[in-house]
Motif scaffolding. Structure first.
Motif, PDB file in Angstrom:
ATOM      1  N   UNK A 118       0.855  -1.214   0.000  1.00  0.00           N
ATOM      2  CA  UNK A 118       0.000   0.000   0.000  1.00  0.00           C
ATOM      3  C   UNK A 118       0.879   1.249   0.000  1.00  0.00           C
ATOM      4  N   UNK A 119       1.982   1.198   0.759  1.00  0.00           N
ATOM      5  CA  UNK A 119       2.915   2.334   0.800  1.00  0.00           C
ATOM      6  C   UNK A 119       3.515   2.578  -0.589  1.00  0.00           C
ATOM      7  N   UNK A 120       3.939   1.485  -1.234  1.00  0.00           N
ATOM      8  CA  UNK A 120       4.529   1.582  -2.575  1.00  0.00           C
ATOM      9  C   UNK A 120       3.542   2.258  -3.532  1.00  0.00           C
ATOM     10  N   UNK A 121       2.263   1.904  -3.406  1.00  0.00           N
ATOM     11  CA  UNK A 121       1.253   2.455  -4.319  1.00  0.00           C
ATOM     12  C   UNK A 121       1.050   3.957  -4.116  1.00  0.00           C
ATOM     13  N   UNK A 122       1.454   4.482  -2.931  1.00  0.00           N
ATOM     14  CA  UNK A 122       1.233   5.911  -2.651  1.00  0.00           C
ATOM     15  C   UNK A 122       2.405   6.781  -3.115  1.00  0.00           C
ATOM     16  N   UNK A 123       3.622   6.199  -3.259  1.00  0.00           N
ATOM     17  CA  UNK A 123       4.813   7.004  -3.595  1.00  0.00           C
ATOM     18  C   UNK A 123       5.063   6.907  -5.110  1.00  0.00           C
ATOM     19  N   UNK A 124       5.008   8.055  -5.843  1.00  0.00           N
ATOM     20  CA  UNK A 124       5.029   7.994  -7.310  1.00  0.00           C
ATOM     21  C   UNK A 124       6.136   7.114  -7.910  1.00  0.00           C
ATOM     22  N   UNK A 125       7.395   7.290  -7.504  1.00  0.00           N
ATOM     23  CA  UNK A 125       8.469   6.516  -8.140  1.00  0.00           C
ATOM     24  C   UNK A 125       8.334   5.019  -7.827  1.00  0.00           C
ATOM     25  N   UNK A 126       8.045   4.749  -6.543  1.00  0.00           N
ATOM     26  CA  UNK A 126       7.874   3.337  -6.151  1.00  0.00           C
ATOM     27  C   UNK A 126       6.657   2.737  -6.848  1.00  0.00           C
ATOM     28  N   UNK A 127       5.612   3.573  -7.024  1.00  0.00           N
ATOM     29  CA  UNK A 127       4.390   3.073  -7.683  1.00  0.00           C
ATOM     30  C   UNK A 127       4.715   2.601  -9.103  1.00  0.00           C
ATOM     31  N   UNK A 128       5.569   3.384  -9.802  1.00  0.00           N
ATOM     32  CA  UNK A 128       5.921   3.001 -11.181  1.00  0.00           C
ATOM     33  C   UNK A 128       6.642   1.645 -11.181  1.00  0.00           C
ATOM     34  N   UNK A 129       7.566   1.476 -10.210  1.00  0.00           N
ATOM     35  CA  UNK A 129       8.286   0.182 -10.136  1.00  0.00           C
ATOM     36  C   UNK A 129       7.306  -0.938  -9.792  1.00  0.00           C
ATOM     37  N   UNK A 130       6.435  -0.661  -8.805  1.00  0.00           N
ATOM     38  CA  UNK A 130       5.468  -1.672  -8.363  1.00  0.00           C
ATOM     39  C   UNK A 130       4.547  -2.084  -9.506  1.00  0.00           C
ATOM     40  N   UNK A 131       4.104  -1.080 -10.288  1.00  0.00           N
ATOM     41  CA  UNK A 131       3.203  -1.405 -11.406  1.00  0.00           C
ATOM     42  C   UNK A 131       3.925  -2.232 -12.471  1.00  0.00           C
ATOM     43  N   UNK A 132       5.201  -1.896 -12.701  1.00  0.00           N
ATOM     44  CA  UNK A 132       5.948  -2.674 -13.699  1.00  0.00           C
ATOM     45  C   UNK A 132       6.065  -4.131 -13.252  1.00  0.00           C
ATOM     46  N   UNK A 133       6.345  -4.313 -11.968  1.00  0.00           N
ATOM     47  CA  UNK A 133       6.481  -5.691 -11.444  1.00  0.00           C
ATOM     48  C   UNK A 133       5.131  -6.419 -11.515  1.00  0.00           C
ATOM     49  N   UNK A 134       4.060  -5.680 -11.196  1.00  0.00           N
ATOM     50  CA  UNK A 134       2.723  -6.302 -11.229  1.00  0.00           C
ATOM     51  C   UNK A 134       2.375  -6.698 -12.665  1.00  0.00           C
ATOM     52  N   UNK A 135       2.709  -5.821 -13.617  1.00  0.00           N
ATOM     53  CA  UNK A 135       2.419  -6.151 -15.022  1.00  0.00           C
ATOM     54  C   UNK A 135       3.230  -7.371 -15.472  1.00  0.00           C
ATOM     55  N   UNK A 136       4.508  -7.426 -15.048  1.00  0.00           N
ATOM     56  CA  UNK A 136       5.343  -8.592 -15.404  1.00  0.00           C
ATOM     57  C   UNK A 136       4.714  -9.879 -14.860  1.00  0.00           C
ATOM     58  N   UNK A 137       4.247  -9.793 -13.622  1.00  0.00           N
ATOM     59  CA  UNK A 137       3.641 -10.984 -13.015  1.00  0.00           C
ATOM     60  C   UNK A 137       2.356 -11.366 -13.742  1.00  0.00           C
ATOM     61  N   UNK A 138       1.613 -10.332 -14.157  1.00  0.00           N
ATOM     62  CA  UNK A 138       0.360 -10.634 -14.865  1.00  0.00           C
ATOM     63  C   UNK A 138       0.648 -11.257 -16.237  1.00  0.00           C
ATOM     64  N   UNK A 139       1.746 -10.806 -16.880  1.00  0.00           N
ATOM     65  CA  UNK A 139       2.137 -11.422 -18.170  1.00  0.00           C
ATOM     66  C   UNK A 139       2.399 -12.919 -17.981  1.00  0.00           C
ATOM     67  N   UNK A 140       3.009 -13.258 -16.826  1.00  0.00           N
ATOM     68  CA  UNK A 140       3.243 -14.678 -16.537  1.00  0.00           C
ATOM     69  C   UNK A 140       1.937 -15.400 -16.269  1.00  0.00           C
TER      70      UNK A 140
END
Ligand SMILES: C[S@@+](CC[C@H](N)C(=O)[O-])C[C@H]1O[C@@H](n2cnc3c(N)ncnc32)[C@H](O)[C@@H]1O
Length: 373
Positions: free
Chosen positions: A26-48
């Motif tokens: 939840x913290x990652x989702x609130x901080x812009x730079x971390x959010x971008x990293x978190x979203x990239x990781x989430x998208x990678x996982x969803x691709x799998x």
């Protein structure tokens, strides 16, 4: 007393605990730079997670002739519906999925053109052939844990690649090699481009392709080097196919095709360069040792040997290829994706000298390990 794990491992475990924590995410989702990293990781996982679905989208597109219909021309949903025989409301959903996956672009409402990946898929017959071939692989992978346990051995791939079943006697019959030989011929274009760009064959007089299939690699090399003499060695059931194919390309007067078993029969010894393209990966170490020992026996001293296939390595392409082929060869029941060092060791053990690795522009497709007899 148990020693505590090294620092890098402790850091990794700490990081893993953080990622597993919903509060941290939840913290990652609130901080812009971390959010971008978190979203990239989430998208990678969803691709799998969705990989099978995305791959089935491609399979349906290839089977329906969708990408071929869009080569060099845009088309409306309506015209594609009539071309594919799919009702336009259902087809629109499918076309939008293709656009989301980077295969198509919706240039204007209900007007479709190929996106970059769609262009490659439409222009490379080998890629479409591999996509269709995956239907068989996916059936074998339906119970992957059972495959890993070794509980499933009678797979479709084992049936398809007849030479991994029949390692003795006279080898497979002509009807048993037709399917894989055609697939290999069609999927050779990218491989040949990758090898010919990575190695200069201009000093070679006679090129022998061992396990050369229908001769697609030799044909590509002959096209690039008009004075090259060609030799091909493959199973007796494959040799007549290679002769027919090379003759149809007008290459018979430059070519000798030999049928035999590359683990034990003498190979033509007049070549100054020998290639093994997508060969060693098919076989377990003991059989690779037999192939290389036979090559070492047959070839003249000074002959260059080039092993070209997908190899494990540090680049993303090499890692993706290794993950893919590890499961592929498991389903096939023979062979493995090795790294360049493992191949170099097998070559050295067989007596080959001056073993070196040559990177290619596309490690996803191949890396070369070159040695001298
Ligand atoms: C994966 S295919 C690769 C074909 C080709 N080099 C290419 O890259 O398209 C493996 C080839 O090895 C040949 N092969 C398998 N076992 C063999 C053997 N014991 N002796 C000679 N050729 C063999 C097969 O017939 C097939 O053409």
């Amino acid at each position: 007393m148990r020693a505590s794990p090294p620092l890098a491992l402790r850091l990794r475990l700490w990081r893993n605990r953080m990622i597993a924590s919903p509060a941290f995410r939840r913290l990652v989702a609130r901080v812009p730079l971390l959010r971008a990293i978190g979203n990239r990781k989430a998208n990678d996982l969803f691709r799998l997670t969705g990989g099978f679905i995305f791959s089935q989208v491609m399979l349906a597109g290839v089977r329906l002739g969708l990408y071929a219909a869009l080569v060099d021309t845009p088309a409306t949903t309506e015209s594609l519906a009539s071309h594919t025989g799919i009702p336009d409301t259902r087809l629109r959903i499918f076309l939008r999925a293709n656009a989301a996956l980077g295969l198509l672009v919706e240039a204007a409402p209900d007007l479709w053109v190929l996106d970059d990946a769609g262009v490659v898929l439409a222009s490379d017959r080998g890629l479409s052939a591999m996509v269709m071939h995956h239907a068989m692989l996916y059936r074998d992978l339906a119970e992957p844990d059972q495959l890993l346990r070794g509980a499933v051995t009678a797979t479709e791939l084992r049936e398809y690649w007849a030479y991994v079943r029949d390692m003795s006697g006279t080898g497979p019959k002509p009807a048993e090699v037709d399917g894989y030989s055609l697939l290999m011929r069609e999927s050779q274009a990218m491989m040949a481009d990758c090898i010919l760009a990575a190695h200069d064959f201009s000093g070679v007089r006679v090129l022998l392709d061992v396990g050369g299939g229908d001769g697609a690699f030799l044909a590509a090399a002959a096209n690039r080097y008009p004075d090259l003499a060609l030799r091909l060695f493959d199973l007796p059931a494959v040799a007549p196919r290679a002769n027919r194919h090379l003759e149809s390309l007008g290459l018979s007067d430059r070519t000798w095709v030999h049928g035999g078993d590359f683990t034990r029969d003498p190979l033509p010894d007049d070549a100054d360069c020998v290639t093994l393209v997508r060969i060693l990966c098919d076989h377990d170490d003991s059989r690779v040792a037999a192939i290389l020992a036979n090559l070492h026996r047959s070839l003249r001293s000074g002959t260059t040997l080039i092993v070209a296939e997908a190899m494990d390595g540090k680049t993303e392409g090499a890692r993706l290829s290794a993950a893919y082929f590890s499961l592929y060869f498991l389903a096939m029941g023979s062979g493995r994706c090795r790294n360049a060092q493992e191949i170099a060791s097998l070559l050295s053990a067989a007596g080959f000298k001056k073993v070196r690795t040559v990177a290619t522009a596309t490690p996803l497709i191949a890396t070369l390990v070159i040695a001298t007899r």
